[in-house]
Design a protein around this motif. Structure first.
Motif, PDB file in Angstrom:
ATOM      1  N   THR A  76      13.368  66.519   9.120  1.00  0.00           N
ATOM      2  CA  THR A  76      14.355  67.593   8.958  1.00  0.00           C
ATOM      3  C   THR A  76      14.789  67.741   7.505  1.00  0.00           C
ATOM      4  OG1 THR A  76      15.075  67.337  11.240  1.00  0.00           O
ATOM      5  CG2 THR A  76      16.588  68.480   9.767  1.00  0.00           C
ATOM      6  N   TYR A  77      14.829  66.640   6.745  1.00  0.00           N
ATOM      7  CA  TYR A  77      15.116  66.766   5.305  1.00  0.00           C
ATOM      8  C   TYR A  77      14.019  67.598   4.635  1.00  0.00           C
ATOM      9  CZ  TYR A  77      18.802  63.218   5.421  1.00  0.00           C
ATOM     10  OH  TYR A  77      19.955  62.514   5.661  1.00  0.00           O
ATOM     11  N   PHE A  78      12.771  67.402   5.072  1.00  0.00           N
ATOM     12  CA  PHE A  78      11.641  68.148   4.513  1.00  0.00           C
ATOM     13  C   PHE A  78      11.615  69.583   5.028  1.00  0.00           C
ATOM     14  CE2 PHE A  78       7.211  69.556   5.181  1.00  0.00           C
ATOM     15  CZ  PHE A  78       6.820  69.671   3.856  1.00  0.00           C
ATOM     16  N   ASP A  79      11.812  69.741   6.342  1.00  0.00           N
ATOM     17  CA  ASP A  79      11.741  71.055   6.990  1.00  0.00           C
ATOM     18  C   ASP A  79      12.979  71.248   7.861  1.00  0.00           C
ATOM     19  OD1 ASP A  79      11.229  73.345   8.444  1.00  0.00           O
ATOM     20  OD2 ASP A  79       9.451  72.556   9.458  1.00  0.00           O
ATOM     21  N   PRO A  80      14.015  71.893   7.323  1.00  0.00           N
ATOM     22  CA  PRO A  80      15.259  72.067   8.073  1.00  0.00           C
ATOM     23  C   PRO A  80      15.092  72.791   9.413  1.00  0.00           C
ATOM     24  CG  PRO A  80      15.600  72.585   5.766  1.00  0.00           C
ATOM     25  CD  PRO A  80      14.113  72.410   5.966  1.00  0.00           C
ATOM     26  N   THR A  81      13.974  73.490   9.631  1.00  0.00           N
ATOM     27  CA  THR A  81      13.764  74.174  10.909  1.00  0.00           C
ATOM     28  C   THR A  81      13.102  73.273  11.947  1.00  0.00           C
ATOM     29  OG1 THR A  81      11.583  75.074  10.348  1.00  0.00           O
ATOM     30  CG2 THR A  81      13.527  76.395   9.712  1.00  0.00           C
ATOM     31  N   TYR A  82      12.783  72.040  11.583  1.00  0.00           N
ATOM     32  CA  TYR A  82      12.097  71.140  12.517  1.00  0.00           C
ATOM     33  C   TYR A  82      12.801  71.025  13.871  1.00  0.00           C
ATOM     34  CZ  TYR A  82      10.232  66.916  14.641  1.00  0.00           C
ATOM     35  OH  TYR A  82       9.706  66.025  15.536  1.00  0.00           O
ATOM     36  N   PRO A  83      14.136  70.894  13.931  1.00  0.00           N
ATOM     37  CA  PRO A  83      14.767  70.779  15.254  1.00  0.00           C
ATOM     38  C   PRO A  83      14.473  71.967  16.180  1.00  0.00           C
ATOM     39  CG  PRO A  83      16.302  70.085  13.577  1.00  0.00           C
ATOM     40  CD  PRO A  83      15.112  70.690  12.867  1.00  0.00           C
ATOM     41  N   GLN A  84      14.219  73.144  15.625  1.00  0.00           N
ATOM     42  CA  GLN A  84      13.903  74.310  16.448  1.00  0.00           C
ATOM     43  C   GLN A  84      12.410  74.368  16.793  1.00  0.00           C
ATOM     44  OE1 GLN A  84      15.742  74.882  13.385  1.00  0.00           O
ATOM     45  NE2 GLN A  84      17.607  74.590  14.560  1.00  0.00           N
ATOM     46  N   HIS A  85      11.593  73.552  16.115  1.00  0.00           N
ATOM     47  CA  HIS A  85      10.138  73.566  16.321  1.00  0.00           C
ATOM     48  C   HIS A  85       9.603  72.139  16.404  1.00  0.00           C
ATOM     49  CE1 HIS A  85      10.348  77.816  15.342  1.00  0.00           C
ATOM     50  NE2 HIS A  85      11.047  77.487  14.281  1.00  0.00           N
ATOM     51  N   PRO A  86      10.104  71.340  17.333  1.00  0.00           N
ATOM     52  CA  PRO A  86       9.693  69.931  17.384  1.00  0.00           C
ATOM     53  C   PRO A  86       8.229  69.718  17.760  1.00  0.00           C
ATOM     54  CG  PRO A  86      11.006  70.477  19.302  1.00  0.00           C
ATOM     55  CD  PRO A  86      11.039  71.677  18.379  1.00  0.00           C
ATOM     56  N   GLN A  87       7.537  70.769  18.179  1.00  0.00           N
ATOM     57  CA  GLN A  87       6.124  70.629  18.512  1.00  0.00           C
ATOM     58  C   GLN A  87       5.263  70.481  17.257  1.00  0.00           C
ATOM     59  OE1 GLN A  87       7.931  73.383  18.857  1.00  0.00           O
ATOM     60  NE2 GLN A  87       6.801  75.072  17.943  1.00  0.00           N
ATOM     61  N   THR A  88       5.796  70.847  16.086  1.00  0.00           N
ATOM     62  CA  THR A  88       5.068  70.679  14.832  1.00  0.00           C
ATOM     63  C   THR A  88       4.989  69.193  14.515  1.00  0.00           C
ATOM     64  OG1 THR A  88       5.928  72.796  14.052  1.00  0.00           O
ATOM     65  CG2 THR A  88       4.988  71.339  12.395  1.00  0.00           C
ATOM     66  N   VAL A  89       3.782  68.724  14.163  1.00  0.00           N
ATOM     67  CA  VAL A  89       3.567  67.308  13.887  1.00  0.00           C
ATOM     68  C   VAL A  89       3.456  67.096  12.383  1.00  0.00           C
ATOM     69  CG1 VAL A  89       2.031  65.342  14.298  1.00  0.00           C
ATOM     70  CG2 VAL A  89       2.405  67.033  16.102  1.00  0.00           C
ATOM     71  N   TYR A  90       4.083  66.013  11.915  1.00  0.00           N
ATOM     72  CA  TYR A  90       4.073  65.665  10.498  1.00  0.00           C
ATOM     73  C   TYR A  90       3.613  64.227  10.333  1.00  0.00           C
ATOM     74  CZ  TYR A  90       6.942  69.813   9.803  1.00  0.00           C
ATOM     75  OH  TYR A  90       7.409  71.100   9.772  1.00  0.00           O
ATOM     76  N   SER A  91       2.938  63.985   9.235  1.00  0.00           N
ATOM     77  CA  SER A  91       2.595  62.627   8.836  1.00  0.00           C
ATOM     78  C   SER A  91       3.695  62.170   7.882  1.00  0.00           C
ATOM     79  CB  SER A  91       1.239  62.630   8.126  1.00  0.00           C
ATOM     80  OG  SER A  91       1.013  61.370   7.539  1.00  0.00           O
ATOM     81  N   VAL A  92       4.339  61.034   8.181  1.00  0.00           N
ATOM     82  CA  VAL A  92       5.427  60.533   7.349  1.00  0.00           C
ATOM     83  C   VAL A  92       5.084  59.126   6.889  1.00  0.00           C
ATOM     84  CG1 VAL A  92       7.892  59.980   7.238  1.00  0.00           C
ATOM     85  CG2 VAL A  92       7.112  61.889   8.662  1.00  0.00           C
ATOM     86  N   THR A  93       4.984  58.953   5.580  1.00  0.00           N
ATOM     87  CA  THR A  93       4.776  57.630   5.003  1.00  0.00           C
ATOM     88  C   THR A  93       5.942  57.325   4.079  1.00  0.00           C
ATOM     89  OG1 THR A  93       3.459  58.528   3.179  1.00  0.00           O
ATOM     90  CG2 THR A  93       2.252  57.764   5.124  1.00  0.00           C
ATOM     91  N   GLY A 123      10.221  64.255  -3.216  1.00  0.00           N
ATOM     92  CA  GLY A 123      10.793  64.538  -4.527  1.00  0.00           C
ATOM     93  C   GLY A 123      12.238  65.006  -4.533  1.00  0.00           C
ATOM     94  N   THR A 124      12.836  65.220  -3.369  1.00  0.00           N
ATOM     95  CA  THR A 124      14.218  65.691  -3.288  1.00  0.00           C
ATOM     96  C   THR A 124      15.117  64.558  -2.799  1.00  0.00           C
ATOM     97  OG1 THR A 124      13.462  67.927  -2.795  1.00  0.00           O
ATOM     98  CG2 THR A 124      15.758  67.421  -2.265  1.00  0.00           C
TER      99      THR A 124
END
Length: 90
Positions: free
Chosen positions: A39-56, A21-22
């Motif tokens: 990273t657009y969704f979660d700006p902290t992702y580069p510091q926590h790359p172990q977090t997994v996301y589903s992207v469609t 939506g952004t």
């Protein structure tokens, strides 16, 4: 007049993609990576790359819709929509 023409030319060099939506501006003819979209969704992702996301995504070029996996990329298209959801690993 040259300044106005230059500004119009600059606008033609970017497109808008939407992540949960952004709206975000990206270069035209750019291949968006999984990491960029997350990273657009979660700006902290580069510091926590172990977090997994589903992207469609929808409204893409070819294919028009699909899934973006870690390490993957997709050609950005104006008004393309991405949906990012945090997942848990089992």
């Amino acid at each position: 007049m040259t300044d106005a023409a230059d500004k119009k030319g600059d606008n033609d060099k970017t497109i808008t993609v939407v992540v949960n939506g952004t709206a975000h501006q990206v270069p035209k003819n750019h291949d968006l990576t999984y990491a960029e979209v997350v990273t657009y969704f979660d700006p902290t992702y580069p510091q926590h790359p172990q977090t997994v996301y589903s992207v469609t995504y929808t409204r893409g070029e070819k294919p028009k819709e699909g899934t973006l996996a870690p390490g993957g990329s997709v050609k950005a298209k104006d008004e393309m929509e991405f949906h990012v959801i945090p997942t848990s690993e089992s």
